[in-house]
Structures are given as structure tokens and as C-alpha cells.
Design a protein around this motif. Structure first.
Motif, PDB file in Angstrom:
ATOM      1  N   PHE B  11      -3.107  -5.043 -22.276  1.00  0.00           N
ATOM      2  CA  PHE B  11      -1.791  -5.039 -21.619  1.00  0.00           C
ATOM      3  C   PHE B  11      -1.186  -6.447 -21.691  1.00  0.00           C
ATOM      4  O   PHE B  11      -1.885  -7.439 -21.528  1.00  0.00           O
ATOM      5  CB  PHE B  11      -1.936  -4.604 -20.151  1.00  0.00           C
ATOM      6  CG  PHE B  11      -0.660  -4.706 -19.355  1.00  0.00           C
ATOM      7  CD1 PHE B  11       0.265  -3.672 -19.388  1.00  0.00           C
ATOM      8  CD2 PHE B  11      -0.375  -5.840 -18.592  1.00  0.00           C
ATOM      9  CE1 PHE B  11       1.453  -3.758 -18.671  1.00  0.00           C
ATOM     10  CE2 PHE B  11       0.811  -5.943 -17.870  1.00  0.00           C
ATOM     11  CZ  PHE B  11       1.730  -4.906 -17.906  1.00  0.00           C
ATOM     12  N   GLU B  22       7.129  -3.050 -10.651  1.00  0.00           N
ATOM     13  CA  GLU B  22       6.217  -3.473  -9.587  1.00  0.00           C
ATOM     14  C   GLU B  22       6.857  -4.532  -8.699  1.00  0.00           C
ATOM     15  O   GLU B  22       6.163  -5.211  -7.943  1.00  0.00           O
ATOM     16  CB  GLU B  22       4.926  -4.054 -10.196  1.00  0.00           C
ATOM     17  CG  GLU B  22       4.062  -3.011 -10.816  1.00  0.00           C
ATOM     18  CD  GLU B  22       2.611  -3.480 -10.965  1.00  0.00           C
ATOM     19  OE1 GLU B  22       2.221  -4.495 -10.368  1.00  0.00           O
ATOM     20  OE2 GLU B  22       1.880  -2.791 -11.682  1.00  0.00           O
ATOM     21  N   LEU B  38      -3.220  -6.733  -9.980  1.00  0.00           N
ATOM     22  CA  LEU B  38      -4.151  -6.128 -10.932  1.00  0.00           C
ATOM     23  C   LEU B  38      -3.416  -5.629 -12.169  1.00  0.00           C
ATOM     24  O   LEU B  38      -2.247  -5.236 -12.094  1.00  0.00           O
ATOM     25  CB  LEU B  38      -4.871  -4.938 -10.274  1.00  0.00           C
ATOM     26  CG  LEU B  38      -5.660  -5.228  -8.991  1.00  0.00           C
ATOM     27  CD1 LEU B  38      -6.225  -3.939  -8.420  1.00  0.00           C
ATOM     28  CD2 LEU B  38      -6.769  -6.241  -9.249  1.00  0.00           C
ATOM     29  N   CYS B  39      -4.117  -5.651 -13.290  1.00  0.00           N
ATOM     30  CA  CYS B  39      -3.537  -5.119 -14.528  1.00  0.00           C
ATOM     31  C   CYS B  39      -3.095  -3.668 -14.288  1.00  0.00           C
ATOM     32  O   CYS B  39      -3.895  -2.847 -13.848  1.00  0.00           O
ATOM     33  CB  CYS B  39      -4.579  -5.157 -15.648  1.00  0.00           C
ATOM     34  SG  CYS B  39      -4.026  -4.329 -17.152  1.00  0.00           S
ATOM     35  N   PRO B  40      -1.814  -3.366 -14.556  1.00  0.00           N
ATOM     36  CA  PRO B  40      -1.342  -2.005 -14.268  1.00  0.00           C
ATOM     37  C   PRO B  40      -1.994  -0.941 -15.151  1.00  0.00           C
ATOM     38  O   PRO B  40      -2.011   0.234 -14.781  1.00  0.00           O
ATOM     39  CB  PRO B  40       0.166  -2.075 -14.541  1.00  0.00           C
ATOM     40  CG  PRO B  40       0.391  -3.314 -15.319  1.00  0.00           C
ATOM     41  CD  PRO B  40      -0.756  -4.246 -15.044  1.00  0.00           C
ATOM     42  N   ASP B  41      -2.547  -1.313 -16.284  1.00  0.00           N
ATOM     43  CA  ASP B  41      -3.146  -0.309 -17.169  1.00  0.00           C
ATOM     44  C   ASP B  41      -4.630  -0.086 -16.921  1.00  0.00           C
ATOM     45  O   ASP B  41      -5.125   1.024 -17.066  1.00  0.00           O
ATOM     46  CB  ASP B  41      -2.941  -0.693 -18.642  1.00  0.00           C
ATOM     47  CG  ASP B  41      -1.529  -0.357 -19.104  1.00  0.00           C
ATOM     48  OD1 ASP B  41      -0.764   0.213 -18.296  1.00  0.00           O
ATOM     49  OD2 ASP B  41      -1.186  -0.687 -20.248  1.00  0.00           O
ATOM     50  N   CYS B  42      -5.377  -1.154 -16.592  1.00  0.00           N
ATOM     51  CA  CYS B  42      -6.822  -0.946 -16.461  1.00  0.00           C
ATOM     52  C   CYS B  42      -7.397  -1.449 -15.148  1.00  0.00           C
ATOM     53  O   CYS B  42      -8.562  -1.208 -14.867  1.00  0.00           O
ATOM     54  CB  CYS B  42      -7.575  -1.532 -17.651  1.00  0.00           C
ATOM     55  SG  CYS B  42      -7.741  -3.310 -17.596  1.00  0.00           S
ATOM     56  N   GLY B  43      -6.609  -2.178 -14.364  1.00  0.00           N
ATOM     57  CA  GLY B  43      -7.074  -2.543 -13.029  1.00  0.00           C
ATOM     58  C   GLY B  43      -7.890  -3.817 -12.917  1.00  0.00           C
ATOM     59  O   GLY B  43      -8.394  -4.126 -11.851  1.00  0.00           O
ATOM     60  N   VAL B  44      -8.043  -4.589 -14.012  1.00  0.00           N
ATOM     61  CA  VAL B  44      -8.781  -5.849 -13.879  1.00  0.00           C
ATOM     62  C   VAL B  44      -7.883  -6.894 -13.203  1.00  0.00           C
ATOM     63  O   VAL B  44      -6.666  -6.726 -13.113  1.00  0.00           O
ATOM     64  CB  VAL B  44      -9.299  -6.396 -15.246  1.00  0.00           C
ATOM     65  CG1 VAL B  44     -10.188  -5.376 -15.921  1.00  0.00           C
ATOM     66  CG2 VAL B  44      -8.152  -6.809 -16.146  1.00  0.00           C
TER      67      VAL B  44
END
Lengths: 381, 54
Positions: B11, B22, B38-44
Motif C-alpha cells: 500500500f 480516513e 494502521l495500513c488500511p489494506d493489511c493493518g500493519v
């Protein structure tokens, strides 16, 4: 807390370790892994060529570096052979360790279809960095590739391999790529875009035999079609690794059954990631495991925390045709409505009451994914 | 303008574009984004992003 032992050094194991260390710097931490313990991004395996990454540059940190960063002991290339849950001892092929809390984060393995022929052992699967190293060692510009499975991973690899090969064949039992994840127009467009990059489709079909031929591998399909290939890659899905769990008599289903605290039916054994099934959901994607890792880290550090899942759409890494899918997480009655616009497809799945519970976005409309996700009820409240 | 790339999923956070969905306005610098974002695509988390000059 004493000693935390994590089995597995993939995204699940390492993320949990990192989150745990943010909360607890005192307890002893041991990570046991079958592979070399390199920290890498697994999602990147299916688009490494496009990103100009090699198996070596995909590695973000070695096991040694991870051990230092996490103040942990890491046993690499080590196979867990037995776990005594009464005495709380993990035994491996090299040494053994006591644990106070044990976490199974040992992932999943690639499903292999029963395929006949004298070269069926040459069929490759890619589910970790070591697999990917082997795959890349076979890969050179211009190689002919057969991909078994037109699901997420199959389509992502097809797109990625198109950077170096113009001879890619994709075989699937279903009649469209990404099966039930996509509505018809979106699926047809993806098929077309990948065809434009050199992919040939063999749908409603299957591989019956792979044999060694004079000119590489001879792949025979169910309908009698013969294909010549240099590499055959199977990408038909993952299955949770339940071996240890079954030995431990933990409850299992599609994964190790855990509650909202990621706890199995043994109160000192937890599971997360591809090997786990939280309530009724086994979701082998990054975002669910990130949610699980954060909740479990808190619980293990003494603050009982239940995991919750919002709707978690999946970005399909097919740059030739950007797609975001958010399928309903559980089987439910309802209908898909597909809207085709100049900027892409917007499809919504509504249940019998009219509540949106799933969606598909493609092309420029993938930008709407955050707004769309907000319409979808949480998967685990 | 700087871009930040998620090393787990790819991302891209583009400072010029921000992330209006967001509530992050175009032009918002990386440093001004909250540390628990947090990364909107994977949450890291933010620590799993790398800067990429484009």
C-alpha cells in the motif's frame, strides 16, 4: 508471566512477538521455526517480479537480527516433535523447552491436487520464502508457465509472471477467475486483461497428468488438451496445518478452534494466523492476523483482550486490473447487484433484509474501499 | 512529494493525495499522521512503512 513459546516465524509469529514485546519486556520469549527464521513479507511473494525483488531482497531481517530486536531466543531449522501439555514441555528434533504459555502460529500448507504422471513431483507450490527460492531458481525469461488455479494467488502470479513470460496458461475447475469472489463483468474483465498480457485460459477444466517430455513438461488436461510447459505452479489453496494440534487433542475444524481470546480448549495454548479458526472464521490473510496478534499480545501480557474483526476487504494484487473483494464471511442468503461504470465495477451483496454484507470494486472504483467497508457490519463484533 | 510504502502489502501513502476517506487531508506529512494509524489494506503499523522518493 514466565516463558512464552511461539511456534512459527511467519507474519503471525513475528507480529505477535513484536506486539508482545511492546507490552512485556521481562518475560522470556522463545520462537521455534522449521525454516531459517528470516522475516519477510509473504504477500509480496506473488508480486516480487513486478517489484524487482529477489528472494534475498524480500528478506527484511535475518533470524539473528530478529532475535536481537525482540530480545528472544530463536531456534531455526527446528522441527517440533512433541508437546507435553501436562508438564508444559515442547520437544523438538534438537532440544526441548518448558513453556508457561504456548502459541501455535505454524500456518498452513499448499493443497496438492491428485495429479498423475511421472513429473507430478515437479509441480511447484509457493507458500513460503523457501518455496519461492526454488520457484525463482527455475524461472528465466521466456519460460512457459502453467498455473493450476485461477484464485487469488493464481491470478496474482499470472500478472506478475507476465513481466517475464508471454506464455502463461491458467487452468481452473471454475468457469471464471477468482470463482465466487467476483461478479460476472468483473471476472470477464480480469480474464480479458490477463489475456492481453499473454495468459491463455482453460476453465471448467483440470490437470489430469504431468509427464516429462522431450521439450520440458507435458501437461494433459481433463478435456484432452495437451500443453507444453517449463514450469507448473499449483495454487489451488491452503489448508491449516493441524498436525501438532491434533497430537495435542485440541479441537479443530478448518483450523485450530480458538475463542475470541485466541485460546484453544487447553487454557495455556493459543493459536493465530493461517492455522487458527477464531469462532467460525479461518481467514488466511494479513489483516485478520494483525488484529489477532494485537489482542493476543495484550492477553499474554496480562490484560485479557478479545479480538474483534471489522469487515476486512482483500486487495487483489493484479495491477493490470485493480480489484478489491469483500465477500460475505459466512454463507448467507442474498443477492449480488453488479453496477458497471466507466471507472470500473461496483458490486454489492445484500442479505434478505437489504443490508449490504459484501462488495467487489474494480478499476478506479477500488478507491472507494474504505467508504464501502463502513457500510458492512463487523465480522466479529 | 514523498510516498511511503507498506513493506508488507505494498500500500502506498502519497503525501500529496493524503487519505481523505480516513480524514487525512491531502498534503498531510507522514510525521503528522498519528502513531497508532494502521495500513488500511493489511493493518500493519507505521513502523512497517518505508519512504520511497518518487
Amino acid at each position: 508471566m514466565g516463558k512464552l513459546v511461539i511456534i512459527g516465524s511467519g507474519q503471525a509469529g513475528y507480529t505477535l512477538a513484536r506486539e508482545f514485546r511492546k507490552r512485556d519486556t521481562e518475560s522470556r520469549l522463545l520462537i521455534i521455526t522449521q525454516d531459517d527464521g528470516s522475516s519477510y513479507s509473504k504477500p509480496m511473494l506473488s508480486n516480487a517480479l513486478s517489484k524487482d525483488k529477489t528472494p534475498e531482497t524480500l528478506i527484511m531481517a535475518s533470524a539473528e537480527k530478529m532475535a536481537t530486536d525482540l530480545d528472544a531466543e530463536i531456534w531455526t531449522n527446528t522441527l517440533v516433535t512433541d508437546i507435553d501439555s501436562t508438564e508444559k514441555i515442547v520437544t523438538t528434533d534438537q532440544q526441548s523447552s518448558h513453556y508457561d504459555q504456548l502459541v501455535l502460529a505454524n500456518g498452513a500448507y499448499s493443497i496438492r491436487a491428485p495429479i498423475k504422471g511421472n513429473a507430478s513431483d515437479d509441480i511447484l507450490t509457493v507458500n513460503n520464502l523457501a518455496d519461492y527460492r526454488a520457484f525463482r531458481s527455475h524461472l528465466e525469461k521466456g519460460k512457459r508457465v502453467v498455473i493450476i488455479g485461477a484464485g487469488l494467488i493464481g491470478c496474482e502470479f499470472a500478472n506478475d509472471l507476465s513481466t517475464i513470460s508471454s506464455d502463461i496458461s491458467i487452468i481452473d475447475l471454475a468457469s471464471q477467475p477468482l470463482g465466487r469472489l467476483l461478479t460476472p463483468h468483473a471476472a470477464e474483465t480480469l480474464k480479458q486483461k490477463l489475456s492481453d498480457l499473454g495468459a491463455s485460459w482453460y476453465l471448467d477444466n483440470a490437470v489430469s497428468e504431468v509427464n516429462k517430455g522431450g521439450n520440458g513438461l507435458a501437461v494433459t488436461l481433463k478435456d484432452g488438451t495437451n500443453l507444453q510447459a517449463d514450469i507448473v505452479l499449483s495454487a489451488i489453496g491452503l489448508r491449516a496445518d493441524l498436525q501438532l494440534a491434533e497430537k495435542l487433542k485440541l479441537e479443530t475444524d478448518r483450523g485450530i478452534k480458538v475463542d475470541r481470546f485466541l485460546r484453544s480448549n487447553n487454557e495455556h495454548i493459543y493459536a493465530l494466523g493461517d492455522c487458527a479458526q477464531v469462532e467460525d472464521l479461518n481467514l488466511p490473510f494479513v489483516m485478520p492476523l494483525m488484529n489477532c496478534a494485537r489482542a493476543l499480545a495484550a492477553t499474554l501480557a496480562g490484560e485479557e483482550t478479545a479480538v474483534s474483526y471489522p469487515a476486512m476487504p482483500v486487495v487483489v494484487k493484479t495491477p493490470c486490473y485493480p480489484i478489491v473483494v469483500c465477500p460475505p464471511p459466512r454463507p448467507v442468503e442474498g443477492n449480488w447487484e453488479e453496477e458497471v461504470t466507466d471507472s470500473g465495477v461496483r458490486s454489492m451483496f445484500k442479505d434478505a433484509s437489504g443490508q449490504p454484507i459484501g462488495f467487489v470494486l474494480t478499476g478506479d472504483l477500488t478507491k472507494e474501499r474504505l467508504a464501502m467497508s463502513k457500510l458492512i457490519p463487523d465480522w466479529l463484533e | 512529494m514523498k510516498k511511503w510504502v507498506c513493506i508488507v502489502c505494498g500500500f502506498v501513502y502519497d503525501q500529496a493525495q493524503g487519505l481523505p476517506e480516513e480524514g487525512i487531508a491531502p498534503g498531510t506529512s507522514w510525521d503528522d499522521i498519528s502513531d497508532d494509524w494502521l495500513c488500511p489494506d493489511c493493518g500493519v503499523g507505521k513502523s512497517d512503512f518505508e519512504m520511497e522518493e518518487i
